[in-house]
Write an enzyme that holds these catalytic residues in place. Sequence first.
Site, PDB file in Angstrom:
ATOM      1  N   TYR A 157      -0.297  -4.580 -15.018  1.00  0.00           N
ATOM      2  CA  TYR A 157      -0.143  -5.418 -13.980  1.00  0.00           C
ATOM      3  C   TYR A 157      -0.181  -6.956 -14.314  1.00  0.00           C
ATOM      4  O   TYR A 157      -1.490  -7.306 -14.322  1.00  0.00           O
ATOM      5  CB  TYR A 157      -0.647  -5.008 -12.602  1.00  0.00           C
ATOM      6  CG  TYR A 157      -0.486  -6.036 -11.317  1.00  0.00           C
ATOM      7  CD1 TYR A 157       0.608  -6.509 -11.036  1.00  0.00           C
ATOM      8  CD2 TYR A 157      -1.480  -6.317 -10.668  1.00  0.00           C
ATOM      9  CE1 TYR A 157       0.920  -7.139  -9.847  1.00  0.00           C
ATOM     10  CE2 TYR A 157      -1.333  -7.154  -9.518  1.00  0.00           C
ATOM     11  CZ  TYR A 157      -0.268  -7.547  -9.386  1.00  0.00           C
ATOM     12  OH  TYR A 157       0.058  -8.480  -8.208  1.00  0.00           O
ATOM     13  N   ASP A 161      -7.312   2.043 -10.028  1.00  0.00           N
ATOM     14  CA  ASP A 161      -6.530   1.324  -8.981  1.00  0.00           C
ATOM     15  C   ASP A 161      -5.654   2.339  -8.901  1.00  0.00           C
ATOM     16  O   ASP A 161      -4.698   2.524  -9.646  1.00  0.00           O
ATOM     17  CB  ASP A 161      -5.900   0.188  -9.483  1.00  0.00           C
ATOM     18  CG  ASP A 161      -4.946  -0.707  -8.884  1.00  0.00           C
ATOM     19  OD1 ASP A 161      -4.432  -0.027  -7.882  1.00  0.00           O
ATOM     20  OD2 ASP A 161      -5.106  -1.816  -8.754  1.00  0.00           O
ATOM     21  N   ILE A 167      -3.509   2.481  -5.876  1.00  0.00           N
ATOM     22  CA  ILE A 167      -2.737   1.807  -4.615  1.00  0.00           C
ATOM     23  C   ILE A 167      -1.404   2.264  -4.607  1.00  0.00           C
ATOM     24  O   ILE A 167      -0.853   2.170  -3.587  1.00  0.00           O
ATOM     25  CB  ILE A 167      -2.675   0.423  -4.820  1.00  0.00           C
ATOM     26  CG1 ILE A 167      -1.807  -0.149  -5.920  1.00  0.00           C
ATOM     27  CG2 ILE A 167      -4.158  -0.352  -4.816  1.00  0.00           C
ATOM     28  CD1 ILE A 167      -1.822  -1.533  -5.708  1.00  0.00           C
ATOM     29  N   LYS A 177       1.318  -0.500  -0.577  1.00  0.00           N
ATOM     30  CA  LYS A 177       2.416   0.057  -1.187  1.00  0.00           C
ATOM     31  C   LYS A 177       2.747   1.256  -0.613  1.00  0.00           C
ATOM     32  O   LYS A 177       3.746   1.623  -0.222  1.00  0.00           O
ATOM     33  CB  LYS A 177       2.109   0.369  -2.953  1.00  0.00           C
ATOM     34  CG  LYS A 177       1.541  -0.858  -3.578  1.00  0.00           C
ATOM     35  CD  LYS A 177       2.620  -2.092  -3.661  1.00  0.00           C
ATOM     36  CE  LYS A 177       1.855  -3.088  -4.229  1.00  0.00           C
ATOM     37  NZ  LYS A 177       2.762  -4.334  -4.258  1.00  0.00           N
TER      38      LYS A 177
END
Length: 479
Positions: free
Chosen positions: A145, A230, A232, A268
């Site tokens: 990201y 992570d 998410i 998300k």
Amino acid sequence: MGVLSKIATNNRHGEDSPYFEGWKAFDRNPFHLTQNPQGVIQMGLAENQLCFDLIEDWIRKNPYASICTAEGVGEFKDIANFQDYHGLPEFRQAVANFMGRVRGGRVTFDPDRIVMGGGATGANEQIIFCLADPGDAFLVPTPYYPAFDRDLGWRTGVEIVPVHCDSSNKFRITRAALEEAYEKAREANINVKGLIITNPSNPLGITLDRDTLKSLVSFVNEKNIHLVCDEIYAATLFCSPKFISIAEVIQEMDCNHDLIHIVYSLSKDMGLPGFRVGIVYSYNDEVVSCGRKMSSFGLVSSQTQFFLASMLSDDEFVEKFLAESSKRLVKRYHIFTKRLEQVGINCLKGNAGLFLWMDLRHLLPQKTLEAEMKLWHTIVNNVKLNVSPGSSFRCQEPGWFRVCFANMDDETVDIALKRIEAFVSQGKEGGENTATRKHWQPNLRLSLKSRKCDQGVLTPHMMSPHSPMPKSPLVLART
């Protein structure tokens, strides 16, 4: 002497990267079905806008969940005055239960370990502040990201050491790549404090398998460094294989749980980025204690906590939402991939996320970063689609692009795909390379009635013909 601090003025934010430059192109000329049909279509923003109708319906049926309604105003005083950085107990319990449900009920989460942050951005920075000092580093597998450079390092002073992965094994993380990056960092006298992964992956749209996750846990245990996962996009899974959380893996292993930390969010999975709900879940008691103190700088508003505690505690709604979200995501995914395949464009096979990892390597005259940038400039400025180039994700193989598919309605999807189809087709007919074509015209009078929206699947949102011009994503909170 400068007016501003070094933190405020350093270049770690990344605002000048192609990832954010594409957003600026959209900002200057935003697409709208009726008010600006020749504008730039935003395909660089990973938002989940496919299930707002379900949430809106729940809100209408549950007015007591808001302190700003006649039914819920009785709670107004208590909620408006609540500022404990532990968070509302019912909120932490609801989030812990939701996290467990999203992970198939195979693992449970302790509400007393739920620490709040200002979205995933705040949560990621929060965990870095807890674990590392300025100058320390974290290993991060590529492609990753683009805003990690900002989230992890802008204010913390922590460095990112890329772990390079490639298409030869579908960008899987290997032990050899981890060891190579770790040893190079050590040789450069860089203190590696941990490894950060995204699972499901942004931008790849794939989940990590159990063996890979076990290998990562073994690696950090051997090096005595931290593992931050992570997760998410955990509930954006839309086909097999299933999502496996690191929380599930460590139950099966003899490892140091103090080294394991999870970052989560509702931006998300629920499509609620504006609510700024970020979560740090750590198995380390000291990190929980420290993170909770730091959460004072990025608390979730008590009004939001109150609302979400009610909604996430509605088991029937949550079950329906997760199932329907998966159905709508897989339908949208197949629409994109099938029509791209028809014009010779392939994507990495995905099973989760809100985006595709699109392969345009065959459109490059040379396998270079410069060729990728030329193609990207053509797509953004001429084709008027904001897609994100692989190089902004630190991908070393030129020609890969991330394309977001869940942030628009059906009509906008159709127009975007027609632009891609026309671009590729005109390149073939003209016998010229698309990456170097300076002038491209859509040569299409795109009908707003080209495809009727399936009302059983989608309802138009931000970009509907009846909506105002969309706000710039540059002024929206990013996670």
